[in-house]
Design a protein around this motif. Sequence first.
Motif, PDB file in Angstrom:
ATOM      1  N   ALA A  41      25.507   7.335  59.998  1.00  0.00           N
ATOM      2  CA  ALA A  41      25.258   8.115  58.937  1.00  0.00           C
ATOM      3  C   ALA A  41      24.460   7.212  57.699  1.00  0.00           C
ATOM      4  O   ALA A  41      25.148   7.293  56.686  1.00  0.00           O
ATOM      5  N   GLY A  89      27.597  20.274  55.453  1.00  0.00           N
ATOM      6  CA  GLY A  89      26.372  20.649  55.921  1.00  0.00           C
ATOM      7  C   GLY A  89      26.042  20.680  57.453  1.00  0.00           C
ATOM      8  O   GLY A  89      25.440  21.065  57.943  1.00  0.00           O
ATOM      9  N   ARG A  90      27.256  19.992  58.279  1.00  0.00           N
ATOM     10  CA  ARG A  90      27.169  19.964  59.619  1.00  0.00           C
ATOM     11  C   ARG A  90      28.359  20.778  60.017  1.00  0.00           C
ATOM     12  O   ARG A  90      28.735  20.623  61.128  1.00  0.00           O
ATOM     13  N   GLU A 134      22.562   8.482  55.437  1.00  0.00           N
ATOM     14  CA  GLU A 134      22.885   9.104  54.129  1.00  0.00           C
ATOM     15  C   GLU A 134      24.254   8.884  53.266  1.00  0.00           C
ATOM     16  O   GLU A 134      24.138   9.058  51.962  1.00  0.00           O
ATOM     17  N   LEU A 135      25.017   8.227  53.964  1.00  0.00           N
ATOM     18  CA  LEU A 135      26.284   7.775  53.522  1.00  0.00           C
ATOM     19  C   LEU A 135      26.448   6.358  52.884  1.00  0.00           C
ATOM     20  O   LEU A 135      27.497   5.983  52.601  1.00  0.00           O
ATOM     21  N   ASN A 176      29.362  16.783  51.286  1.00  0.00           N
ATOM     22  CA  ASN A 176      28.378  17.273  51.170  1.00  0.00           C
ATOM     23  C   ASN A 176      27.938  17.170  52.796  1.00  0.00           C
ATOM     24  O   ASN A 176      27.342  18.069  53.297  1.00  0.00           O
ATOM     25  N   TRP A 177      27.949  15.871  53.136  1.00  0.00           N
ATOM     26  CA  TRP A 177      27.633  15.488  54.478  1.00  0.00           C
ATOM     27  C   TRP A 177      28.226  16.361  55.691  1.00  0.00           C
ATOM     28  O   TRP A 177      27.894  16.894  56.402  1.00  0.00           O
ATOM     29  N   ALA A 198      30.022  13.136  48.236  1.00  0.00           N
ATOM     30  CA  ALA A 198      28.784  12.618  49.111  1.00  0.00           C
ATOM     31  C   ALA A 198      29.261  12.958  50.301  1.00  0.00           C
ATOM     32  O   ALA A 198      28.572  13.575  51.227  1.00  0.00           O
ATOM     33  N   VAL A 199      30.436  12.362  50.819  1.00  0.00           N
ATOM     34  CA  VAL A 199      30.997  12.763  52.317  1.00  0.00           C
ATOM     35  C   VAL A 199      31.412  14.017  52.351  1.00  0.00           C
ATOM     36  O   VAL A 199      31.031  14.777  53.429  1.00  0.00           O
TER      37      VAL A 199
END
Length: 429
Positions: free
Chosen positions: A89, A127-128, A91-92, A123-124, A120-121
């Motif tokens: 990941a 989104g999934r 993006e993290l 949002n991640w 941030a986690v």
Amino acid sequence: MAGDREAPPQRAARPHIVPPAPGWRMDARGRPEGWPVLDDVDGALGLTLWRALRAVWTWVDTPPDRRGGLSQEPTREVRERLAYAAIEAPELADAFGTFALLARAADVLNGAQLAEACHAVHNWAEGRGITETAVHFAEAAAHADEEDASRANVAGRTCRRAALNERSAAWYVRAFRLSVRAHNRVEAIRALLGYGALLTELGRHREARVVFQRAARRAERTGRRRQAAEAYHDLLTIAAEIGTIPEAAAHLRQAIRLYPLRHPALPALAHDWAWLLVRLHHYSAALPLLDLATTGTPRPAVETVMLATLARAAAGAGQVARFEEVEGRVLRLAGLHDEFAPAAFIHLAEAARAFRDWSKAERYANAAREAAQRREHALVLSDSVVLLARIALREPSPREELVPEPELVRGLTRRLAARLRKWKDIESS
């Protein structure tokens, strides 16, 4: 239930008093219940997130002057696992850097930095469609930066989507009070809108209407057009469920006037007006707008209920092939997105009833009832029970009816369709 909580719309004598944040969810042994993170995410990434969550809990629950004692140098195994997680990941990566610093030097971090990593986690994961992980990290962010109303609002919204209704209500109350204390009008209105949405899902439409009206007044009075549009849109959704065409039309006009052209909620606005027409058995009048609304929908979860409404309208209009094509798409999405499954199944049940396919109608109505019970969705639960009784009596669905105010409906539908086409042109350019 959420009714046991203090509600933002009530004019409290001391609105500056902020209620405490909801405590951590605990397991049977009295420990914070974070194990669903390991079920949601496999391998090194899941274990890294789980350990990060545990570290955040410990940091939050430790007095500031004792946080230095939490620090320890990570082992080689932990460093390697963190590296693998960053590959899985990327993006993290920034969040992992913060969590690594939390392990090494817990006393140098402040709540805002830690909350940003948790957010941030969240949002991640959101989104999934990784619901439990999104909830845990949204709440962790709100605990880490306990004075930030925006974090409390995100926690309220995420809990609402996960059907954690009492926790959602508590976070919204806290967000509203924090906002009032900090004179943060944007987050205060956001808390009202979120709490109103929760009340709507619980079937408490009259209370929700009061909350949305208050949000609309606050937003317009302070020049916040976008939030005012969202409040009028929410009032439209209530009218679509229990109101009349003139009532819904008044809210729709305001929402169209105030929404910016690029706002992502425009397809949902079109759907909600069309849903009113479907509820009142004006199926053919709703179909063109539903066709527009269901192409290019920003969120797949929202697309689930939009397509289900389209399936119901197609069935009501007698379009068998169209219904069957959309039905399969709804089922695939409903399996992935639980948030709108109750409404989707009730629409499919009504569609099957329109074709007098009684066994299929019963299966869908039972699925709607079970999903509504799971999510405490009072309106769909009530509708599913009534529908099951009608199916048992082999009571046919209402036939298509002529629109009673055709000029009003046609005019607003054309206006909304034109706005939606412009939105689509902008989005595709």
